[in-house]
Write a protein that holds these residues in place. Structure first.
Motif, PDB file in Angstrom:
ATOM      1  N   PRO A   2      39.632  23.797  28.890  1.00  0.00           N
ATOM      2  CA  PRO A   2      40.468  24.989  29.084  1.00  0.00           C
ATOM      3  C   PRO A   2      39.959  26.216  28.334  1.00  0.00           C
ATOM      4  N   MET A   3      39.562  26.063  27.074  1.00  0.00           N
ATOM      5  CA  MET A   3      39.163  27.245  26.321  1.00  0.00           C
ATOM      6  C   MET A   3      37.832  27.801  26.816  1.00  0.00           C
ATOM      7  N   LYS A   4      36.979  26.902  27.270  1.00  0.00           N
ATOM      8  CA  LYS A   4      35.698  27.379  27.815  1.00  0.00           C
ATOM      9  C   LYS A   4      35.943  28.151  29.112  1.00  0.00           C
ATOM     10  N   PHE A   5      36.844  27.618  29.946  1.00  0.00           N
ATOM     11  CA  PHE A   5      37.216  28.306  31.177  1.00  0.00           C
ATOM     12  C   PHE A   5      37.796  29.686  30.857  1.00  0.00           C
ATOM     13  N   PHE A   6      38.665  29.724  29.871  1.00  0.00           N
ATOM     14  CA  PHE A   6      39.296  30.983  29.462  1.00  0.00           C
ATOM     15  C   PHE A   6      38.243  31.997  29.021  1.00  0.00           C
ATOM     16  N   LYS A   7      37.337  31.550  28.173  1.00  0.00           N
ATOM     17  CA  LYS A   7      36.361  32.453  27.568  1.00  0.00           C
ATOM     18  C   LYS A   7      35.296  32.880  28.581  1.00  0.00           C
ATOM     19  N   ASP A   8      34.782  31.939  29.361  1.00  0.00           N
ATOM     20  CA  ASP A   8      33.628  32.256  30.202  1.00  0.00           C
ATOM     21  C   ASP A   8      33.989  32.726  31.591  1.00  0.00           C
ATOM     22  N   ILE A   9      35.181  32.439  32.066  1.00  0.00           N
ATOM     23  CA  ILE A   9      35.532  32.843  33.428  1.00  0.00           C
ATOM     24  C   ILE A   9      36.691  33.844  33.455  1.00  0.00           C
ATOM     25  N   LEU A  10      37.789  33.482  32.804  1.00  0.00           N
ATOM     26  CA  LEU A  10      38.976  34.339  32.886  1.00  0.00           C
ATOM     27  C   LEU A  10      38.781  35.688  32.187  1.00  0.00           C
ATOM     28  N   LEU A  11      38.244  35.660  30.982  1.00  0.00           N
ATOM     29  CA  LEU A  11      38.066  36.912  30.243  1.00  0.00           C
ATOM     30  C   LEU A  11      37.156  37.902  30.966  1.00  0.00           C
ATOM     31  N   PRO A  12      35.967  37.462  31.394  1.00  0.00           N
ATOM     32  CA  PRO A  12      35.117  38.429  32.110  1.00  0.00           C
ATOM     33  C   PRO A  12      35.783  38.991  33.364  1.00  0.00           C
ATOM     34  N   LEU A  13      36.596  38.179  34.037  1.00  0.00           N
ATOM     35  CA  LEU A  13      37.281  38.684  35.228  1.00  0.00           C
ATOM     36  C   LEU A  13      38.351  39.715  34.882  1.00  0.00           C
ATOM     37  N   SER A  14      38.883  39.618  33.668  1.00  0.00           N
ATOM     38  CA  SER A  14      40.020  40.473  33.309  1.00  0.00           C
ATOM     39  C   SER A  14      39.615  41.792  32.671  1.00  0.00           C
ATOM     40  N   VAL A  15      38.314  42.075  32.586  1.00  0.00           N
ATOM     41  CA  VAL A  15      37.861  43.238  31.812  1.00  0.00           C
ATOM     42  C   VAL A  15      38.579  44.534  32.208  1.00  0.00           C
ATOM     43  N   THR A  16      38.678  44.809  33.511  1.00  0.00           N
ATOM     44  CA  THR A  16      39.311  46.061  33.928  1.00  0.00           C
ATOM     45  C   THR A  16      40.768  46.104  33.499  1.00  0.00           C
TER      46      THR A  16
END
Lengths: 282, 294
Positions: free
Chosen positions: A185-199
């Motif tokens: 979960p934390m890897k998914f959060f850091k590597d996928i969710l965060l970059p998608l949420s930048v805007t």
């Protein structure tokens, strides 16, 4: 355009230019007033053209202040405001991202209950619980600290809701792919969710920075030590603190400096600002 | 409430992720609010040594207190005045800007920045404009034979704080009205135009009714703003005066509780304000739900 009437368009421009003029005027007057010598204001109505004392006035408010008129130097206050705004913006975004992630990507007991706890913050602005909140902060020994200035303000339902909404639109396949590849979960959060949420994060940052910078009642309650004053609340002391007529040239220099940073943030990040404002609905 | 179809499973992680937010909310929101509820039913003796449980006596006293009732009326006038002024002006701006093609961006930029100005600063800016000795507005009003004095005249003071509060809110309303106007189908307006409806008629019979969801939403937001976010406007300028003419509820809670030290009464006022915010928030959210589910 339905019909091409020149006169209507001309009238609309006229109204808008007049309107914008009225909206801008108070700030124009403040800028002008901040460039004049103190004596100018004793001679009746203030002038509408800039004076020649800008540099003296601004360096006086930033570095020296006027202790007799209830005006400590505002250099430190500007710094405090900046620290407060940054800590609030970053803190709000961080804890909201985490809780939105928990609510969207996990099933667990009391999920709805936690959701409501977060929702409650919307219904309890500082203004309606002044005294008991002050007592809590005092009991925790947080008066006159940056922690006291910021931590109580970083719980935010609006940011959590915005991120929740955004996470719901992230395609399911993302998670499936990540799990196939063995991501936790934390890897998914850091590597996928965060970059998608930048805007979204950036839009939220603009709104929350302005929110933090413009706090007034909270620093007023929490700080009694001058070294923790923020600039927006500091102005009040200059206007009503002095017994005599306020020193307008210094007050207005302070006003300009206090209003400038958030205005610049809006002007340079207008698109993000509009996005943040319209998507959080408040 | 939905989650993703596929979720992670962990016994402790979701709680750890929620912990910071929930902890802060419990300590700094829920606990103080419950304290306010509790204190609103207590009365302290004059030395603050003992307090007795008095049920709803504090509320009864409040509603019998002419100053409190006056503050309620003042708040109502202030909120209605601010809402009308801020919304009326920004609707006018939005309708005009919506006609523009090339200059739309420019006007928008010129109108959005007041959002960034803190209410307290907005107050000081207009306080200076209306200053009786150096201000420009009183000078101009004198030309019309009006003797402006917000330090003595309650109505003048009220007008001053309404203008200051509304000025800052124009940007917000403008952006939402403009977005609302842009979502109205052009075909409807063209159809009316073919039927011979003039500009004014088209606005009042088509555009304005179609805009009503936005208008309603903004009304709630503006009332909330005027009631709770304008503390700075009052505190930095009139301080509730002259003769309590601008003593709005939020300012009175602060004065009674923080400066005056009357805890029971201040807590009771807090509880009433909380009830008002809760009602307004519920209205606002029900509206958003409705709009989403169209």
């Amino acid at each position: 355009m339905v019909q091409n009437d020149r006169f209507g368009t001309f009238l609309a421009h006229l109204i808008l230019i007049l309107g914008v003029g009225i909206v801008v005027f108070p700030v124009y007057v403040a800028v002008i007033a901040s460039t004049h010598a103190p004596g100018t204001f004793l001679q009746g109505v203030m002038p509408l053209l800039p004076g020649s004392h800008a540099i003296e006035n601004y360096s006086e408010v930033i570095f020296q202040g006027r202790s007799t008129a209830g005006a400590p130097p505002i250099g430190l206050m500007l710094w405090n405001s900046f620290v407060m705004a940054m800590m609030i913006a970053v803190g709000k975004i961080a804890i909201s991202l985490l809780s939105a992630f928990a609510i969207v990507y996990f099933r667990f007991r009391f999920r709805i209950f936690f959701f409501w706890i977060i929702f409650i913050t919307l219904m309890l602005p500082v203004e309606v619980r002044i005294v008991p909140t002050f007592e809590v902060v005092a009991n925790l020994n947080l008066l006159n600290t940056y922690a006291g200035l910021t931590i109580p303000l970083i719980a935010s339902a609006t940011a959590t809701f915005l991120f929740r909404q955004f996470f719901m639109t992230v395609p399911e396949e993302m998670l499936e792919a990540a799990r196939v590849d063995g991501a936790g979960p934390m890897k998914f959060f850091k590597d996928i969710l965060l970059p998608l949420s930048v805007t979204n994060i950036a839009a939220m940052f603009v709104i929350m920075f302005i929110y933090g910078w413009n706090q007034y009642l909270w620093p007023l309650l929490i700080t009694s030590d001058e070294s923790y004053y923020t600039v927006v609340m500091g102005i009040q002391r200059m206007v009503t603190g002095a017994d005599s007529e306020p020193l307008w040239h210094l007050v207005m220099a302070t006003v300009v400096l206090a209003a400038l940073p958030p205005i610049l943030v809006i002007l340079f990040m207008q698109r993000l600002f509009v996005k943040g404002l319209t998507e959080t609905e408040k | 409430m939905q989650t993703k179809r596929m979720t992670f499973s962990s016994r402790w992680l979701p709680y750890a992720l929620l912990a910071p937010q929930v902890l802060i909310t419990l300590v700094f929101f829920v606990w103080p609010a419950s304290q306010a509820l509790w204190q609103s039913m207590l009365r302290e003796d004059p030395f603050g040594l003992r307090s007795t449980f008095v049920w709803f006596r504090n509320f009864e006293r409040l509603f019998a207190d002419p100053h409190y009732l006056a503050a309620m009326k003042t708040t109502a006038i202030f909120a209605v005045g601010t809402t009308f002024l801020a919304m009326g002006v920004s609707l006018l701006f939005a309708v005009m800007v919506n006609r523009m093609l090339r200059s739309r961006e420019w006007y928008t930029t010129l109108l959005v920045w007041p959002y960034a100005v803190a209410p307290a600063i907005a107050g000081v800016l207009w306080w200076f404009m209306f200053n009786t000795s150096v201000g420009i507005v009183p000078y101009m009003l004198q030309g019309f034979g009006y003797d402006w004095n917000h330090r003595l005249d309650g109505t003048d003071a009220m007008i001053l704080v309404v203008i200051a509060a509304a000025w800052k809110q124009i940007s917000y309303n403008f952006l939402f009205f403009l977005a609302g106007l842009q979502s109205i189908p052009q075909s409807l307006i063209e159809a009316a135009s073919i039927d011979g409806a003039g500009r004014m008629k088209r606005f009042w019979t088509i555009v304005f009714p179609l805009l009503s969801p936005t208008t309603f939403f903004l009304m709630v937001v503006n009332v909330v703003y005027a009631m709770f976010d304008t503390f700075g406007v009052i505190h930095a300028t009139t301080e509730g005066g002259p003769a309590r003419a601008t003593n709005i509820l939020v300012y009175k809670v602060f004065r009674d509780g923080f400066v005056g030290g009357n805890l029971g009464s201040s807590a009771a006022q807090s509880v009433i304000l909380m009830a008002i915010v809760i009602v307004l928030t519920v209205i606002q959210f029900r509206w958003i739900e409705r709009r989403v589910n169209y």
